[in-house]
Design a protein around this motif. Structure first.
Motif, short mmCIF file in Angstrom:
data_model
loop_
_atom_site.label_atom_id
_atom_site.label_comp_id
_atom_site.label_asym_id
_atom_site.label_seq_id
_atom_site.Cartn_x
_atom_site.Cartn_y
_atom_site.Cartn_z
N ILE A 291 19.76 72.27 56.92
CA ILE A 291 18.56 72.08 56.32
C ILE A 291 18.24 70.73 56.68
O ILE A 291 17.11 70.21 56.98
CB ILE A 291 18.56 71.87 54.79
N ALA A 292 19.35 69.70 56.70
CA ALA A 292 18.93 68.33 57.20
C ALA A 292 18.56 68.21 58.66
O ALA A 292 17.39 67.68 58.80
CB ALA A 292 20.34 67.61 57.19
N ASP B 185 20.56 77.92 45.48
CA ASP B 185 21.33 79.04 45.50
C ASP B 185 20.75 80.22 46.16
O ASP B 185 20.80 81.38 45.66
CB ASP B 185 21.30 79.20 43.89
N LEU B 186 19.80 80.00 47.16
CA LEU B 186 19.36 81.39 47.93
C LEU B 186 20.67 81.65 48.69
O LEU B 186 21.29 80.93 49.16
CB LEU B 186 18.37 80.67 48.86
N PRO B 187 20.73 83.09 49.00
CA PRO B 187 21.85 83.54 49.66
C PRO B 187 21.87 82.91 51.24
O PRO B 187 20.72 82.85 51.69
CB PRO B 187 21.61 85.04 49.43
N VAL B 188 22.75 83.15 51.74
CA VAL B 188 22.88 82.32 53.15
C VAL B 188 23.76 83.19 54.02
O VAL B 188 24.57 84.00 53.73
CB VAL B 188 23.60 81.14 53.25
N VAL B 189 23.45 83.48 55.40
CA VAL B 189 24.06 84.25 56.38
C VAL B 189 24.13 83.16 57.70
O VAL B 189 23.22 82.41 57.77
CB VAL B 189 23.53 85.61 56.83
N ALA B 190 25.13 83.55 58.33
CA ALA B 190 25.38 82.68 59.78
C ALA B 190 25.97 83.66 60.83
O ALA B 190 26.23 84.92 60.46
CB ALA B 190 26.11 81.54 59.49
N VAL C 201 21.16 80.26 58.76
CA VAL C 201 21.76 78.86 59.27
C VAL C 201 21.46 78.71 60.59
O VAL C 201 20.91 77.61 60.91
CB VAL C 201 23.38 78.69 58.86
N ASP C 202 21.69 79.33 61.49
CA ASP C 202 21.20 79.31 63.14
C ASP C 202 20.85 80.53 63.70
O ASP C 202 21.66 81.22 64.08
CB ASP C 202 22.52 78.43 63.73
N ARG C 203 19.56 80.80 63.65
CA ARG C 203 19.09 81.96 64.09
C ARG C 203 19.62 82.31 65.41
O ARG C 203 19.81 83.48 65.57
CB ARG C 203 17.59 81.92 63.83
#
Lengths: 285, 285
Positions: free
Chosen positions: B21-22, B230-235, B260-262
């Motif tokens: 996000i940063a 709190d959105l779900p995350v995948v990477a 996180v990193d498409r």
């Protein structure tokens, strides 16, 4: 509607339940005959009883053994992992039955089970439930050992029951672990033991410990469970895993969950300081 | 309604998401300031950015840092394990806020979260969602790599979505694994990675293998999710675990799950031979 004097055939899957049923039925004065499944049943477990073995695809052989042993009623007990149909060794009757079984299997596990039961019933064998032949195995209401759930535990039982019933309605599993309102784990294909083992490895901020127990495991019956097979089971081992996971105890649906060895389970609960509570769903919701 | 030129404060929990996000916010030309949480945030991760640290109970210190860094908007990113309130080191503002936070915590995680957000907003800081400040992180519709789900996979995605949504409605978890109509695993407190790891240890008769893949992991958004956190995350790591579990692929809710990193994720999917599919729930039901 059991017929004393007639032999009960038990189709033996994995786990301790089939033997508990065999003992309970013998205790009620019935003759039993155990049919082991190659690659599934542990031969040592069924050796003390009159028994035979068949392959999973040898339906004809199974019927022949059951008839020779004078079985009029049969019951299914213990787990059978999902079968790889393409690898089955089929006998003639098995090959004839396969298309119907495959068609049912595509519709889901419940349909597959019903098709299997129907196959045996068309051969003149009545399929009865574990609970019918060994009524003593059904969980009673109230405490099994000395300890009882506290107020926090009661709230967790109530929520855990809601979760477990929702899981059951979706045909996912029958057990859940709740700790102070947080769902720590839900059972699916891995089974109850594996679910409890992973609770023990969650961060301690989320769960209880053997020094400061909190949280409960709730195990219930699916709303539309085929009660002639597949009732959920608990045993002393379950109590040990509940204790190792830092939980306060274990709540099971009275009259719906099978208890493999009640005495051993109560002893384990008292020794480890956890409760085993049989609940009636109607009084929890 | 972001204000370019004004600094975005990021409250940094565990995992890779806060850094993604940063980077995304910086990529859109915003200044960022990262506030690490002692005992939660890995110091090495936030070092490359303007940053500071506070304890979980030091609300006053947190506000002071965010104001000094000229933050007008803040966002929460990354996981924080359930806090042991009795062990918090509180500053004056933290002590003042605690009763309200405790009262909310008793009502559940969602209420706790809302109380936390309100605390920051009363101090004049606007809380925004990860998706608002880094829109590029939201999963797109369709295939992320080269592979697409087949007909069997589509059926598993549909069922998995039903299961995951039922779990979400009960505030249990957001992910499920389904293989040819059988629910192999459901996520609760252990998280998605641990859920996928246990699928890999299920008997091979129940699941696919890297040689013969079958089954999918579905990850979705809770129906009433607080979208500011709190959105779900995948990477890419998720794709590796999906592949190791023998699954055909991974289906994520487009516009609702953060990636996180498409680029890295698509590369992992193509390298390992699994699909990553962004679905719209309305077109699945």
């Amino acid at each position: 509607m059991t017929m004393p004097g007639k032999t009960l055939g038990i189709i033996v899957g994995a786990g301790d339940l089939p033997i508990a049923i065999a003992r309970a039925a013998k205790g009620e004065g019935r003759d039993v005959f155990l049919l082991g499944l190659e690659g599934v049943t542990d031969p040592k477990m069924i050796e003390p009883f009159p028994h035979a073995f068949t392959g999973l695809g040898e339906f004809g052989k199974a019927i022949k053994h059951l008839r020779e042993a004078q079985c009029s009623e049969i019951t299914f007990a213990g787990k059978v992992a999902r079968v790889e149909f393409s690898k089955l060794k089929l006998d003639a009757k098995g090959a004839l039955a396969l298309p119907r079984i495959l068609a049912a299997a595509i519709k889901g596990d419940d349909a597959l089970l019903r098709a299997l039961l129907a196959m045996f019933e068309r051969e003149g064998l009545k399929v009865v439930g574990s609970a019918e032949v060994a009524r003593d195995l059904l969980a009673p209401s109230g405490a099994l050992g000395k300890l009882k759930p506290g107020a926090d535990d009661e709230a967790d039982i109530k929520y855990g029951l809601r979760v477990a019933q929702a899981m059951g309605a979706l045909d996912i599993g029958q057990a859940a672990v709740v700790c102070r309102g947080l769902v720590l784990a839900v059972e699916a294909a891995e089974g109850t033991d594996a679910m409890l083992t992973r609770v023990a490895s969650l961060p301690e901020t989320l769960r209880g410990t053997p020094m400061q127990r909190k949280g409960v495991m709730v195990k219930t019956v699916k709303p539309h469970q085929e009660r002639r097979v597949d009732l959920p089971v608990v045993a002393a081992r379950t109590v040990e895993l509940v204790a190792a996971a830092g939980l306060s105890g274990l709540a099971i649906q009275a009259g719906g969950v099978l208890v493999v060895d009640r005495q051993k389970m109560a002893e384990a609960a008292d020794r480890l300081g956890v409760f085993v509570h049989g609940f009636r769903p109607e009084s929890q919701s």
